[in-house]
Motif scaffolding. Structure first.
Motif, mmCIF file in Angstrom:
data_model
loop_
_atom_site.group_PDB
_atom_site.id
_atom_site.type_symbol
_atom_site.label_atom_id
_atom_site.label_comp_id
_atom_site.label_asym_id
_atom_site.label_seq_id
_atom_site.Cartn_x
_atom_site.Cartn_y
_atom_site.Cartn_z
ATOM 1 N N MET A 41 0.835 -1.208 0.000
ATOM 2 C CA MET A 41 0.000 0.000 0.000
ATOM 3 C C MET A 41 0.869 1.257 0.000
ATOM 4 O O MET A 41 0.608 2.202 -0.748
ATOM 5 C CB MET A 41 -0.922 0.012 1.225
ATOM 6 C CG MET A 41 -2.060 -0.966 1.152
ATOM 7 S SD MET A 41 -3.133 -0.727 2.588
ATOM 8 C CE MET A 41 -3.487 -2.414 2.983
ATOM 9 N N LYS A 42 1.888 1.270 0.844
ATOM 10 C CA LYS A 42 2.787 2.441 0.907
ATOM 11 C C LYS A 42 3.473 2.654 -0.434
ATOM 12 O O LYS A 42 3.614 3.784 -0.901
ATOM 13 C CB LYS A 42 3.827 2.254 2.015
ATOM 14 C CG LYS A 42 3.254 2.374 3.406
ATOM 15 C CD LYS A 42 4.327 2.164 4.458
ATOM 16 C CE LYS A 42 3.756 2.280 5.859
ATOM 17 N NZ LYS A 42 4.750 2.036 6.902
ATOM 18 N N ARG A 43 3.904 1.564 -1.081
ATOM 19 C CA ARG A 43 4.567 1.656 -2.387
ATOM 20 C C ARG A 43 3.598 2.231 -3.429
ATOM 21 O O ARG A 43 3.963 3.106 -4.219
ATOM 22 C CB ARG A 43 5.084 0.274 -2.799
ATOM 23 C CG ARG A 43 5.987 0.268 -3.989
ATOM 24 C CD ARG A 43 6.676 -1.078 -4.298
ATOM 25 N NE ARG A 43 6.114 -2.283 -3.714
ATOM 26 C CZ ARG A 43 6.552 -2.860 -2.578
ATOM 27 N NH1 ARG A 43 7.547 -2.325 -1.900
ATOM 28 N NH2 ARG A 43 5.981 -3.954 -2.138
ATOM 29 N N ALA A 44 2.356 1.782 -3.415
ATOM 30 C CA ALA A 44 1.358 2.271 -4.375
ATOM 31 C C ALA A 44 1.068 3.748 -4.151
ATOM 32 O O ALA A 44 0.952 4.524 -5.107
ATOM 33 C CB ALA A 44 0.075 1.455 -4.256
ATOM 34 N N VAL A 45 0.983 4.179 -2.893
ATOM 35 C CA VAL A 45 0.751 5.592 -2.586
ATOM 36 C C VAL A 45 1.930 6.429 -3.065
ATOM 37 O O VAL A 45 1.755 7.497 -3.672
ATOM 38 C CB VAL A 45 0.500 5.785 -1.069
ATOM 39 C CG1 VAL A 45 0.532 7.262 -0.694
ATOM 40 C CG2 VAL A 45 -0.822 5.162 -0.666
ATOM 41 N N ALA A 65 2.367 17.716 -12.287
ATOM 42 C CA ALA A 65 2.331 19.111 -11.825
ATOM 43 C C ALA A 65 3.527 19.886 -12.316
ATOM 44 O O ALA A 65 3.440 21.087 -12.570
ATOM 45 C CB ALA A 65 2.253 19.147 -10.299
ATOM 46 N N VAL A 66 4.668 19.216 -12.487
ATOM 47 C CA VAL A 66 5.906 19.875 -12.904
ATOM 48 C C VAL A 66 5.881 20.209 -14.386
ATOM 49 O O VAL A 66 6.444 21.190 -14.833
ATOM 50 C CB VAL A 66 7.129 18.997 -12.558
ATOM 51 C CG1 VAL A 66 8.414 19.578 -13.107
ATOM 52 C CG2 VAL A 66 7.234 18.835 -11.050
ATOM 53 N N LYS A 67 5.183 19.413 -15.198
ATOM 54 C CA LYS A 67 5.160 19.625 -16.654
ATOM 55 C C LYS A 67 4.617 20.946 -17.055
ATOM 56 O O LYS A 67 3.937 21.678 -16.643
ATOM 57 C CB LYS A 67 4.366 18.526 -17.345
ATOM 58 C CG LYS A 67 5.095 17.213 -17.312
ATOM 59 C CD LYS A 67 4.295 16.178 -18.067
ATOM 60 C CE LYS A 67 5.005 14.836 -18.047
ATOM 61 N NZ LYS A 67 4.320 13.841 -18.795
ATOM 62 N N ALA A 108 4.209 10.242 -6.898
ATOM 63 C CA ALA A 108 5.265 10.568 -7.864
ATOM 64 C C ALA A 108 4.655 10.916 -9.214
ATOM 65 O O ALA A 108 5.087 11.874 -9.873
ATOM 66 C CB ALA A 108 6.245 9.405 -7.992
ATOM 67 N N LYS A 109 3.651 10.169 -9.656
ATOM 68 C CA LYS A 109 2.985 10.459 -10.935
ATOM 69 C C LYS A 109 2.328 11.833 -10.901
ATOM 70 O O LYS A 109 2.425 12.601 -11.843
ATOM 71 C CB LYS A 109 1.938 9.389 -11.247
ATOM 72 C CG LYS A 109 2.504 8.089 -11.719
ATOM 73 C CD LYS A 109 1.382 7.105 -12.024
ATOM 74 C CE LYS A 109 1.934 5.750 -12.397
ATOM 75 N NZ LYS A 109 0.846 4.771 -12.645
#
Length: 88
Positions: free
Chosen positions: A71-75, A86-88, A80-81
């Protein structure tokens, strides 16, 4: 007395308030339609219990439990996605 309602393209209708009252129907009541020999339809209502309607709920397939680490990895991957978007 005569009451009417319109049938939708999905074969749904709203019962007039007076009809609901006369039937003694409540939300989740089971409506029974009996077709008589002369072509008339007899409408009756029965209050449903949870047991009566339990089989109508969609069945979920059993899934393998997910670990807290997964779950932590998926969050983290989701965050990150979103950050990259947001940076683009």
């Amino acid at each position: 007395m005569t009451y009417s309602s319109t049938l939708t393209s999905k074969n749904q209708t709203t019962l007039p308030k007076a009809v609901v009252h006369l039937l003694g129907a409540t939300p989740s009541s089971i409506l029974a339609y009996e077709i008589l020999e002369d072509g008339k339809v007899l409408l009756t209502a029965k209050s449903a219990t949870f047991k009566d309607i339990a089989d109508t709920f969609p069945k979920k397939k059993a899934t393998k439990p997910i670990s807290i680490e997964d779950m932590k990895r998926a969050v983290a991957q989701g965050a990150a996605k979103r950050f990259k978007k947001a940076v683009k």
